[in-house]
Design a protein around this motif. Structure first.
Motif, PDB file in Angstrom:
ATOM      1  N   ALA A 277     -22.231   4.525  16.270  1.00  0.00           N
ATOM      2  CA  ALA A 277     -21.824   3.290  15.684  1.00  0.00           C
ATOM      3  C   ALA A 277     -20.288   3.223  15.719  1.00  0.00           C
ATOM      4  O   ALA A 277     -19.610   4.193  16.042  1.00  0.00           O
ATOM      5  CB  ALA A 277     -22.489   3.163  14.438  1.00  0.00           C
ATOM      6  N   ASP A 278     -19.700   2.094  15.301  1.00  0.00           N
ATOM      7  CA  ASP A 278     -18.133   2.086  15.152  1.00  0.00           C
ATOM      8  C   ASP A 278     -17.574   1.949  13.651  1.00  0.00           C
ATOM      9  O   ASP A 278     -16.435   2.380  13.476  1.00  0.00           O
ATOM     10  CB  ASP A 278     -17.785   0.827  16.010  1.00  0.00           C
ATOM     11  N   LEU A 279     -18.297   1.635  12.795  1.00  0.00           N
ATOM     12  CA  LEU A 279     -18.076   1.649  11.456  1.00  0.00           C
ATOM     13  C   LEU A 279     -19.495   1.666  10.579  1.00  0.00           C
ATOM     14  O   LEU A 279     -20.460   1.281  11.244  1.00  0.00           O
ATOM     15  CB  LEU A 279     -17.255   0.346  10.994  1.00  0.00           C
ATOM     16  N   PHE A 280     -19.110   2.048   9.461  1.00  0.00           N
ATOM     17  CA  PHE A 280     -20.447   2.343   8.583  1.00  0.00           C
ATOM     18  C   PHE A 280     -20.233   1.294   7.218  1.00  0.00           C
ATOM     19  O   PHE A 280     -19.314   1.375   6.683  1.00  0.00           O
ATOM     20  CB  PHE A 280     -20.372   3.798   8.147  1.00  0.00           C
ATOM     21  N   LEU A 294     -20.693  10.320   3.520  1.00  0.00           N
ATOM     22  CA  LEU A 294     -19.867  11.445   3.854  1.00  0.00           C
ATOM     23  C   LEU A 294     -20.217  11.941   5.475  1.00  0.00           C
ATOM     24  O   LEU A 294     -19.436  12.250   6.168  1.00  0.00           O
ATOM     25  CB  LEU A 294     -20.349  12.809   3.103  1.00  0.00           C
ATOM     26  N   GLU A 295     -21.664  11.708   5.792  1.00  0.00           N
ATOM     27  CA  GLU A 295     -21.865  12.009   7.346  1.00  0.00           C
ATOM     28  C   GLU A 295     -21.179  11.035   8.028  1.00  0.00           C
ATOM     29  O   GLU A 295     -20.885  11.516   9.160  1.00  0.00           O
ATOM     30  CB  GLU A 295     -23.555  11.993   7.148  1.00  0.00           C
ATOM     31  N   ALA A 296     -21.001   9.849   7.700  1.00  0.00           N
ATOM     32  CA  ALA A 296     -20.401   8.795   8.534  1.00  0.00           C
ATOM     33  C   ALA A 296     -19.041   9.078   8.626  1.00  0.00           C
ATOM     34  O   ALA A 296     -18.469   8.987   9.911  1.00  0.00           O
ATOM     35  CB  ALA A 296     -20.547   7.367   7.917  1.00  0.00           C
ATOM     36  N   MET A 297     -18.299   9.658   7.546  1.00  0.00           N
ATOM     37  CA  MET A 297     -16.986  10.085   7.746  1.00  0.00           C
ATOM     38  C   MET A 297     -16.743  11.041   8.840  1.00  0.00           C
ATOM     39  O   MET A 297     -15.728  11.237   9.480  1.00  0.00           O
ATOM     40  CB  MET A 297     -16.516  10.448   6.464  1.00  0.00           C
ATOM     41  N   LEU A 301     -16.179   7.590  11.369  1.00  0.00           N
ATOM     42  CA  LEU A 301     -16.528   6.198  11.319  1.00  0.00           C
ATOM     43  C   LEU A 301     -15.686   5.484   9.998  1.00  0.00           C
ATOM     44  O   LEU A 301     -15.542   6.469   9.014  1.00  0.00           O
ATOM     45  CB  LEU A 301     -17.817   5.821  11.014  1.00  0.00           C
ATOM     46  N   PRO A 302     -14.770   4.486  10.140  1.00  0.00           N
ATOM     47  CA  PRO A 302     -14.427   3.909   8.879  1.00  0.00           C
ATOM     48  C   PRO A 302     -15.619   3.707   8.244  1.00  0.00           C
ATOM     49  O   PRO A 302     -16.514   3.176   8.663  1.00  0.00           O
ATOM     50  CB  PRO A 302     -13.533   2.777   9.306  1.00  0.00           C
ATOM     51  N   VAL A 303     -15.656   3.387   6.864  1.00  0.00           N
ATOM     52  CA  VAL A 303     -16.453   3.068   5.737  1.00  0.00           C
ATOM     53  C   VAL A 303     -16.164   1.977   4.999  1.00  0.00           C
ATOM     54  O   VAL A 303     -15.161   1.879   4.385  1.00  0.00           O
ATOM     55  CB  VAL A 303     -17.123   4.324   4.902  1.00  0.00           C
ATOM     56  N   ARG A 346      -9.268   0.649  12.564  1.00  0.00           N
ATOM     57  CA  ARG A 346     -10.715   1.331  12.887  1.00  0.00           C
ATOM     58  C   ARG A 346     -10.622   2.737  13.137  1.00  0.00           C
ATOM     59  O   ARG A 346     -11.157   3.360  12.605  1.00  0.00           O
ATOM     60  CB  ARG A 346     -11.621   0.398  13.885  1.00  0.00           C
ATOM     61  N   ARG A 347      -9.579   2.833  14.224  1.00  0.00           N
ATOM     62  CA  ARG A 347      -9.415   4.211  14.607  1.00  0.00           C
ATOM     63  C   ARG A 347      -8.837   5.116  13.573  1.00  0.00           C
ATOM     64  O   ARG A 347      -8.988   6.250  13.253  1.00  0.00           O
ATOM     65  CB  ARG A 347      -8.767   4.192  15.872  1.00  0.00           C
TER      66      ARG A 347
END
Length: 392
Positions: A277-280, A294-297, A301-303, A346-347
């Motif tokens: 994915a590109d963001l959460f 936390l898993e997305a971070m 990924l930005p949250v 985003r990055r």
């Protein structure tokens, strides 16, 4: 006394028959205790087809399916067979993980045997009625939870924001922190797989909004889908990537007809799905910690998340993502739109989240709880009694 002297009896209504963040945390705790030389016995309903292999010896507790949510089971009490096993096991610490009949019976058993008992808080049960048209029941649920937690020597929240809420709700006189860790071998930006994305119909130039979790209404699926619809009406190009299963899947698919639903994923496959994915986006207000956040971070990924317990302790606003008032559809859409349209933002947020996630190692997290076990046992050994509030 040290960790090798610990004999922990863990009571929970669900240890392995549904895979969620709470169960995975409990299994990791048991694994850590066993690795350190402690003895552990788990008392929980068992199933012939567990959702994942569990750690440790599980003593079966009779249970019945919950009405309308048959994937969950409600323990019916603490049977004689379990009481016999407890007598043989002779625990010196009782840990309850769910505030239902089994948990109440376990607390009563511990108090009758003059044993310390602690509770871990895994979800905000008092918020559940609002998702089923029963908001008027929330004060009653709060009162029942307060009665449950005040019968324990201490309770443990997974985040400081949740701990503070529990103090404000007067749930306990001793509120500690047992936070959560993240498996960096599974959750990493290196798991990103463009070919896998393409196989699910997501083009390389499309920004994929990720969802990870059980597909149940209390996760904020209505807010998620309404936000996505707002983005569509604005003409903001995007795709949605949904990772998970649950009873609300049909409803969610109808609300998100263009989304890629990839179902339940585990291990490296889960890490690949999330990193692709590109963001959460996490609109839920029921989590006490937010493992998925936390898993997305850790996946870079930005949250964008609801400003609620759990996420509020993880997301650094404007640095690793954005926190939005719960249910504020337009504001959620604004935050997501910014990350869709601004590649640099985003990055940058993704990289900041990755750095912050490095602080959460499972061994350090679980050792903090072990230290609390030992503190409470030492306190009791001096003759101190558990706190007894008006519901004692």
């Amino acid at each position: 006394m040290d960790v090798t002297d610990l004999r922990v009896a863990l009571f929970t209504g669900n240890y392995n028959y549904v895979r969620d963040g709470a169960n995975q945390a409990l299994n990791r705790l048991v694994g850590y205790l066993l690795k350190r030389g402690a003895s552990v016995r788990i008392y929980s309903p068992r199933t012939e087809k567990p959702a994942f292999p569990s750690v440790g010896k599980v003593i079966n507790i009779p249970a019945i399916p919950l009405p309308g949510r048959a994937e969950y089971r409600a323990p019916v009490g603490l049977p004689l067979s379990a009481r016999r096993d407890l007598k043989q096991f002779a625990p010196n610490m009782v840990h309850v993980a769910s505030p239902e009949v089994l948990g109440h019976r376990a607390i009563s058993w511990a108090r009758n045997h003059d044993l310390p008992v602690v509770a871990s808080v895994h979800t905000r049960f008092e918020t559940y009625p609002r998702y089923y048209g029963l908001t008027f029941l929330e004060p009653l649920v709060l009162a029942l939870l307060r009665r449950f937690y005040r019968r324990c020597d201490a309770i443990f929240a997974p985040s400081e924001s949740m701990a503070q809420l529990l103090r404000e709700q007067r749930m306990s006189y001793d509120v500690g922190i047992w936070t959560r860790g993240v498996d960096k071998e599974i959750f990493s930006p290196s798991r990103r797989d463009m070919e896998w994305r393409r196989s699910h119909g997501i083009a390389d130039d499309e920004v994929a909004i990720g969802y990870l979790g059980r597909l149940v209404m209390e996760k904020g699926l209505d807010v998620f889908s309404d936000t996505v619809e707002t983005l569509r009406r604005r003409g903001v190009k995007h795709r949605v990537l949904v990772v998970g299963e649950g009873p609300a899947r049909d409803w969610f698919e109808k609300r998100l007809p263009d989304a890629a639903f990839v179902g339940h994923q585990m291990g490296p496959d889960l890490g690949r799905a999330l990193a692709s994915a590109d963001l959460f986006f996490n609109p839920s207000v029921t989590e006490t910690f937010g493992n998925v956040t936390l898993e997305a971070m850790a996946s870079g990924l930005p949250v964008v998340a609801a400003r609620a317990t759990g996420s509020a302790s993880l997301v650094r606003e404007g640095v690793t993502g954005q926190l939005v008032a719960p249910g504020a559809i337009g504001s959620f859409a604004d935050a997501i739109q910014r990350y869709i349209e601004d590649t640099d933002a985003r990055r940058s947020a993704g990289e900041a989240g990755l750095r912050l996630s490095d602080r959460y190692g499972w061994d350090e997290v679980n050792q903090a709880l072990v230290d609390s076990y030992l503190r409470i046992i030492r306190h009791r050994s001096t003759g101190a009694q558990p706190p007894r509030g008006p519901f004692g």
